[in-house]
Design an enzyme around this catalytic site. Structure first.
Site, mmCIF file in Angstrom:
data_model
loop_
_atom_site.group_PDB
_atom_site.id
_atom_site.type_symbol
_atom_site.label_atom_id
_atom_site.label_comp_id
_atom_site.label_asym_id
_atom_site.label_seq_id
_atom_site.Cartn_x
_atom_site.Cartn_y
_atom_site.Cartn_z
ATOM 1 N N HIS A 82 0.839 -1.203 0.000
ATOM 2 C CA HIS A 82 0.000 0.000 0.000
ATOM 3 C C HIS A 82 0.866 1.241 0.000
ATOM 4 C CE1 HIS A 82 -3.596 2.377 0.706
ATOM 5 N NE2 HIS A 82 -2.820 3.139 1.465
ATOM 6 N N ASP A 161 -14.945 2.764 7.301
ATOM 7 C CA ASP A 161 -13.904 3.682 6.814
ATOM 8 C C ASP A 161 -14.428 4.512 5.652
ATOM 9 O OD1 ASP A 161 -11.189 4.790 6.487
ATOM 10 O OD2 ASP A 161 -11.342 3.767 4.572
ATOM 11 N N ARG A 168 -14.435 12.926 6.938
ATOM 12 C CA ARG A 168 -13.145 13.586 7.231
ATOM 13 C C ARG A 168 -12.747 14.520 6.103
ATOM 14 N NH1 ARG A 168 -9.340 8.935 7.531
ATOM 15 N NH2 ARG A 168 -7.752 10.517 7.821
ATOM 16 N N SER A 183 -7.468 4.067 9.127
ATOM 17 C CA SER A 183 -8.193 4.032 7.855
ATOM 18 C C SER A 183 -7.488 3.072 6.883
ATOM 19 C CB SER A 183 -8.245 5.455 7.278
ATOM 20 O OG SER A 183 -8.550 5.459 5.913
ATOM 21 N N LYS A 187 -8.563 -1.344 6.011
ATOM 22 C CA LYS A 187 -8.820 -1.857 4.657
ATOM 23 C C LYS A 187 -7.813 -2.946 4.293
ATOM 24 C CE LYS A 187 -8.674 2.394 3.153
ATOM 25 N NZ LYS A 187 -8.925 3.780 2.863
HETATM 26 N N1 URA Z 1 -5.568 7.011 2.463
HETATM 27 C C1 URA Z 1 -6.522 6.338 3.161
HETATM 28 O O1 URA Z 1 -6.982 5.273 2.755
HETATM 29 N N2 URA Z 1 -6.962 6.866 4.308
HETATM 30 C C2 URA Z 1 -6.484 8.035 4.806
HETATM 31 O O2 URA Z 1 -6.931 8.444 5.861
HETATM 32 C C3 URA Z 1 -5.496 8.740 4.061
HETATM 33 C C4 URA Z 1 -5.046 8.187 2.889
#
Ligand code: URA
Length: 439
Positions: A82, A161, A168, A183, A187
């Site tokens: 990621h 999320d 957010r 967050s 995932k």
């Molecule tokens: N990417 C994400 O998936 N979440 C965040 O809070 C910031 C970047």
């Protein structure tokens, strides 16, 4: 329990209990807690922070708010990667095929562009016919047969999320380490891989602009992953200047092909070899980082990683002829030239990303469509010497009007001075559960 008291506790700087955090996440996901109370708590978290226990509890609650993928039917250690987001960051499309061609299965869920940053799914969709919405059973079948699949996040992965992120985005509560870490990790953990390599970007084009902030975020994410029993590590990589030369979807996929055929820009190839070797290390493909680096290099020089990209494209329904013969070019192409001679001292990655958006490579609103052929090819990078009038970039778009706006943004993005800047480091640090190794 009352949401009012949970907000008041955090406002006064107290650590929330696991029960309070679950009450909030479950209630908000079911729409029993209204946006205004959730926003108040998010702002209190931004201002007061969260300790490691609270961040782990928040991640866990979001992770279990929806489906958790079961990849056990795919043999081997499944590895995911990621990136926290950047400009010209096409690394997933290079290191995924490298890793898979070394025999390590890659089952990856990726996102679309966000703000000034590009997204892997948008890049993949510039390949005609390629499907990124694939049901879980077909996804696993492709990984079993081909060794790699990269798809969009399914609707039921971490729905808490999804809702919280949207809130957010409009309440100035993105830039909080515990909120970003939970967050991303909710995932990634729900997506089911055994090992996760985190590429935490730092610099002008990253969400985290400072090295200290990026290291803090990396440590928080690695700690969450290790607590959940996964193999996780992070690299802190440079995003002060765009990565490689191409910004924009089809242009970036072309650069992926060039890199996998051994003709990519040196900065991009160097970072990808490092990232791929740590993915291989996490998966146990060889006993040390140096041996994994050799495996990654060989995957490019032998052509096996390029072959794996073609296999993945075919398995996901894409027209591989564009990967062999090239993409259709944008209707309008124009050179952007240097106003003065000297050294390029800074190339602001965020502004370069915005110039690419102005050319049509991204969305201003969620419902906008993308011009896949639009974007920027940088002909010079930070540190290069240039003469007045020399081309710095080639702009690709659909109309003359877009060129003017993008040109204005590029003028504020690129600084030219008399002396060359100190060379940037492609990788600043490697973060594992027990140490931060500065490079
Ligand atoms: N990417 C994400 O998936 N979440 C965040 O809070 C910031 C970047």
């Amino acid at each position: 329990m009352r949401m009012y008291d949970v907000i008041a506790n955090k406002k006064q700087g107290r650590a929330l209990t696991g029960e309070e955090i679950r009450f909030f996440v479950e209630g908000f996901t079911k729409a029993e807690i209204p946006d205004y109370q959730a926003s108040a708590l998010l702002m209190a978290i931004c201002l007061q922070g969260m300790d490691a226990e609270e961040t782990a509890a928040l991640t866990d609650a979001m992770l279990h708010s929806g489906d958790v993928a079961d990849l056990s039917s795919i043999p081997g250690v499944k590895v995911d990667k990621h990136s926290t987001g950047g400009v010209g960051d096409k690394t997933s499309l290079i290191i995924g095929p490298i890793t898979a061609s070394c025999g390590v299965p890659v089952a990856k869920m990726s996102g679309r562009g966000l703000g000034h940053t590009g997204g892997t799914i948008d890049k993949l969709e510039s390949i005609p016919g390629l499907r990124t919405e694939i049901d879980p059973e077909s996804f696993k079948a492709i990984v079993r047969e081909t060794g790699i699949a990269i798809i969009g996040q399914s609707g039921d992965i971490a729905p808490a999320d999804k809702k919280l992120y949207a809130l957010r985005d409009v309440t100035a509560t993105i830039d909080s380490v515990p909120l970003i870490a939970s967050s991303i990790m909710s995932k990634k953990l729900a997506a089911g891989s055994d090992a996760i390599l985190l590429d935490v970007k730092t610099g002008s084009g990253a969400f985290m602009k400072t090295l200290e902030g990026s290291i803090e975020l990396a440590k928080a994410m690695v700690s969450i992953g290790v607590r959940s029993g996964r193999r996780v590590m992070a690299l802190i990589t440079d995003m002060d200047t765009p990565l490689g030369s191409a910004i924009g979807n089809a242009l970036e996929v072309q650069e992926v092909v060039d890199t996998l055929r051994g003709n990519g820009p040196a900065d991009l190839e160097g970072v990808c070899i490092e990232l791929a070797s740590y993915m291989l290390l996490l998966a146990g493909a060889a006993e040390d980082a140096a041996k994994c680096k050799t495996l990654a290099r060989n995957a490019i020089s032998s052509g096996s990683a390029y072959g794996k990209l073609l296999d993945m494209c075919r398995a996901q329904g894409g027209d591989e002829s564009v990967l062999r013969d090239g993409f259709t070019k944008a209707e309008v192409q124009s050179l952007y030239t240097a106003a003065a001679g000297g050294y390029i001292t800074h190339m602001d990655a965020e502004l370069c990303g915005m110039a690419s958006l102005a050319l049509g490579a991204g969305r201003a609103r969620k419902e906008d469509s993308i011009d896949y052929s639009a974007g920027i090819l940088l002909l010079k990078k930070t540190g290069d010497r240039v003469d007045a009038g020399e081309p710095l970039a080639q702009l690709h778009t659909s109309s003359q009007a877009k060129l003017e706006e993008a040109g204005k943004i590029l003028t504020s993005a690129i600084a030219i001075g008399e002396a060359p800047p100190p060379p940037a480091k492609p990788i600043y640090a490697v973060v594992t559960h027990d140490k931060v190794e500065m490079m």
